[in-house]
Design an enzyme around this catalytic site. Structure first.
Site, PDB file in Angstrom:
ATOM      1  NE  ARG A 147      -1.924   2.115   3.557  1.00  0.00           N
ATOM      2  CZ  ARG A 147      -2.481   2.628   4.655  1.00  0.00           C
ATOM      3  NH1 ARG A 147      -3.692   2.232   5.022  1.00  0.00           N
ATOM      4  NH2 ARG A 147      -1.850   3.497   5.389  1.00  0.00           N
ATOM      5  CE1 TYR A 159      -4.809   6.650   7.625  1.00  0.00           C
ATOM      6  CE2 TYR A 159      -4.378   6.102   5.328  1.00  0.00           C
ATOM      7  CZ  TYR A 159      -4.592   5.712   6.633  1.00  0.00           C
ATOM      8  OH  TYR A 159      -4.561   4.394   6.962  1.00  0.00           O
ATOM      9  CG  ASP A 210      -6.811   3.642   3.487  1.00  0.00           C
ATOM     10  OD1 ASP A 210      -7.905   4.131   3.164  1.00  0.00           O
ATOM     11  OD2 ASP A 210      -6.590   3.111   4.599  1.00  0.00           O
ATOM     12  CG  HIS A 212      -8.211   6.909   6.313  1.00  0.00           C
ATOM     13  ND1 HIS A 212      -8.656   7.555   7.441  1.00  0.00           N
ATOM     14  CD2 HIS A 212      -7.751   5.707   6.734  1.00  0.00           C
ATOM     15  CE1 HIS A 212      -8.461   6.781   8.505  1.00  0.00           C
ATOM     16  NE2 HIS A 212      -7.915   5.646   8.100  1.00  0.00           N
ATOM     17  CD  GLU A 236      -8.057   0.513   3.121  1.00  0.00           C
ATOM     18  OE1 GLU A 236      -6.967   0.076   2.676  1.00  0.00           O
ATOM     19  OE2 GLU A 236      -8.275   0.662   4.325  1.00  0.00           O
ATOM     20  CD  GLU A 262      -9.818   1.201   7.812  1.00  0.00           C
ATOM     21  OE1 GLU A 262      -8.982   0.579   7.142  1.00  0.00           O
ATOM     22  OE2 GLU A 262      -9.569   2.282   8.373  1.00  0.00           O
ATOM     23  NE  ARG A 283      -9.337  -2.199   4.321  1.00  0.00           N
ATOM     24  CZ  ARG A 283      -8.315  -2.696   5.009  1.00  0.00           C
ATOM     25  NH1 ARG A 283      -7.820  -3.872   4.728  1.00  0.00           N
ATOM     26  NH2 ARG A 283      -7.793  -1.993   6.001  1.00  0.00           N
ATOM     27  CD  GLU A 339      -4.258  -2.870   6.985  1.00  0.00           C
ATOM     28  OE1 GLU A 339      -5.418  -3.116   7.382  1.00  0.00           O
ATOM     29  OE2 GLU A 339      -3.784  -1.723   6.943  1.00  0.00           O
ATOM     30  CD1 TRP A 402      -7.177  11.973  10.263  1.00  0.00           C
ATOM     31  CD2 TRP A 402      -7.826   9.930  10.893  1.00  0.00           C
ATOM     32  NE1 TRP A 402      -6.058  11.202  10.388  1.00  0.00           N
ATOM     33  CE2 TRP A 402      -6.421   9.933  10.773  1.00  0.00           C
ATOM     34  CE3 TRP A 402      -8.463   8.741  11.272  1.00  0.00           C
ATOM     35  CZ2 TRP A 402      -5.638   8.814  11.012  1.00  0.00           C
ATOM     36  CZ3 TRP A 402      -7.696   7.636  11.521  1.00  0.00           C
ATOM     37  CH2 TRP A 402      -6.283   7.674  11.393  1.00  0.00           C
TER      38      TRP A 402
HETATM   39  C1  CS2 Z   1      -6.106   2.153   8.128  1.00  0.00           C
HETATM   40  C2  CS2 Z   1      -6.049   2.049   9.604  1.00  0.00           C
HETATM   41  O1  CS2 Z   1      -5.132   0.017   8.079  1.00  0.00           O
HETATM   42  C3  CS2 Z   1      -5.814   0.812   7.467  1.00  0.00           C
HETATM   43  O2  CS2 Z   1      -6.239   0.635   6.358  1.00  0.00           O
HETATM   44  O3  CS2 Z   1      -7.187   2.755   7.558  1.00  0.00           O
HETATM   45  O4  CS2 Z   1      -4.714   2.294   9.920  1.00  0.00           O
HETATM   46  C4  CS2 Z   1      -6.938   2.996  10.405  1.00  0.00           C
HETATM   47  O5  CS2 Z   1      -6.574   4.319  10.179  1.00  0.00           O
HETATM   48  C5  CS2 Z   1      -6.794   2.656  11.853  1.00  0.00           C
HETATM   49  O6  CS2 Z   1      -7.121   1.314  12.043  1.00  0.00           O
HETATM   50  C6  CS2 Z   1      -7.660   3.529  12.742  1.00  0.00           C
HETATM   51  O7  CS2 Z   1      -7.653   3.029  14.022  1.00  0.00           O
HETATM   52 MG    MG Z   2      -7.813   1.805   5.812  1.00  0.00          MG
END
Ligand code: CS2
Ligand code: MG
Length: 402
Positions: A147, A159, A210, A212, A236, A262, A283, A339, A402
């Protein structure tokens, strides 16, 4: 067999973890992870106040009935706190079941469907040359999938980019820090990052990215289309997923594969995404989705629609969740990728484990159960410390995702 004790170990070896230990009258115990980043004590309290007293005397083999008891029996359903608490119990029970039957958990889930679990790791840099170096470094370590995140010119603290020299870890032991965000600068920049990576690295390495949750669906469609020449493994969390039909808009505009989930905690969060084939990878974290029991069902449901797994594996999930994901990933037919964000050396010391990495794949090991333990004496040296995830604001001050 009967459950005779259930207790929590809340510790912070470099970051916070909530671990559940369930003990039985036959001397076998199981471990579950109940960590919810930045909200750890809410899960700990849900477990100790509301769940643990109900477990004593139950047969730990009854994973389905105990799951339904905790989910339906509470009347109040879903939500990350509730589901992480149920997930901690469920995973600990599967660990016990495996140990009692003297077999790794994957054998109870259908057995091995593959030799190893393909994993991706995180590369990042403050700019494109640093991000490129970081991807190369991980490819040299043997990763086949990486990634890539990079600082965006004109956007402070993007991020996925660590603070100087430290491994990337978003939770901070202070009140939430604030970062600034510009969609315009990000959208103009990201295709140039992946163009450079493909030119330099060639076609074979799997590249992931990602977003995010930071774009609207139509902006995500534009980004996916712009990234098509660089054939990402996935894009993602392109947009916040509360509005599932938002993904139809993205799908209409791009063939870049989409991964989501996630922050999901139920199959119902993904129901429309899956049945309309608006996504390619799901995810959900094993712990936040309520454990192995519901995640196996969710994976089987997703398989009907060509959606594959890509279980969350960030460092805010403990080695117990990592092991659970590897066992389930080895077993389900529609596994996609896992991951792998390696834990710190100290975390690994607190949670000795059997899983290993070799040449781009991970292996859960053949120990009975999940193959993870906890060194309680060492854990006690690192007590919980309050920590928060950061927040983001647009350049004009508006709070954004975020
Ligand atoms: C992220 C995470 O792993 C990922 O893809 O999006 O690091 C996420 O930011 C954290 O799990 C938040 O706690
Ligand atoms: Mg993520």
């Amino acid at each position: 067999m009967k459950i005779i004790a259930a207790r929590l170990i809340v510790c912070s070896p470099d970051r916070n973890f909530v671990t559940l230990k369930i003990e039985t009258d036959e001397g076998i115990y199981g471990l579950g992870d109940g960590t919810l980043n930045g909200r750890e004590l809410a899960v700990a309290s849900y477990l100790s106040e509301h769940i643990l007293p109900c477990l004593i005397g139950r047969d730990p083999f009854q994973t389905e009935d105990i799951w339904q008891y905790l989910y339906r029996g509470a009347y109040w359903r879903r939500g990350p706190v509730t589901m992480a608490a149920i997930g901690a119990v469920d995973v600990a029970l599967w660990d016990i079941k495996g140990k009692a039957l003297n077999t790794p958990v994957y054998n109870l889930l259908g057995g091995k469907s593959r030799n190893g679990v393909l994993v991706y790791t995180h590369a990042n840099g403050r700019d494109i040359p640093e991000a490129l170096d970081s991807v190369r470094k991980h490819m040299d370590e043997g990763y086949l999938a990486v990634r890539a995140q990079s600082g965006v010119p004109g956007v402070a603290s993007s991020y996925g980019v660590p603070k100087a020299g430290k491994p990337y870890e978003p939770a901070e032991r202070c009140l939430p820090s604030e970062s600034l965000w510009s969609t315009e600068k990000y959208l103009n920049f990201v295709p140039t990052l992946f163009e450079k990576l493909r030119v330099e690295l060639g076609p074979d390495v799997h590249l992931l990215h990602d977003v995010h949750h930071r774009l609207t669906p139509i902006e995500a469609g534009r980004l996916g289309k712009a990234l098509e020449p660089y054939h990402l493994f996935w894009m993602e969390d392109p947009t916040p997923a509360e509005l599932q039909e938002g993904f139809e808009v993205i799908r209409r505009h791009t063939t870049t594969p989409i991964a989501v989930g996630e922050v999901f905690n139920s199959i119902w969060d993904a129901h429309d995404l899956v049945r309309h084939q608006w996504i390619d990878y799901l995810r959900m974290a094993i712990v936040h989705g309520g454990g192995i029991t519901p995640l196996k069902k969710t994976a089987d449901f997703a398989a009907l629609y060509h959606v594959r797994t890509g279980f969350h594996g960030a460092t805010d999930l403990s080695p117990v969740t990592m092991a659970a994901a590897l066992h389930l990933g080895l077993a389900v037919h529609n596994f996609g990728i896992q991951e792998h964000m390696p834990h710190s050396a100290l975390t690994d010391e607190v949670f000795p484990h059997n899983y290993t990495f070799d040449a781009g794949y991970m292996y859960p090991g053949s120990a009975p159960g999940l193959g993870v333990d906890i060194d309680e004496k060492l854990a006690a040296k690192y007590p919980y410390q309050r920590a928060y995830l950061p927040i983001a604001r647009k350049l004009d001050g508006t709070l954004t995702d975020w």
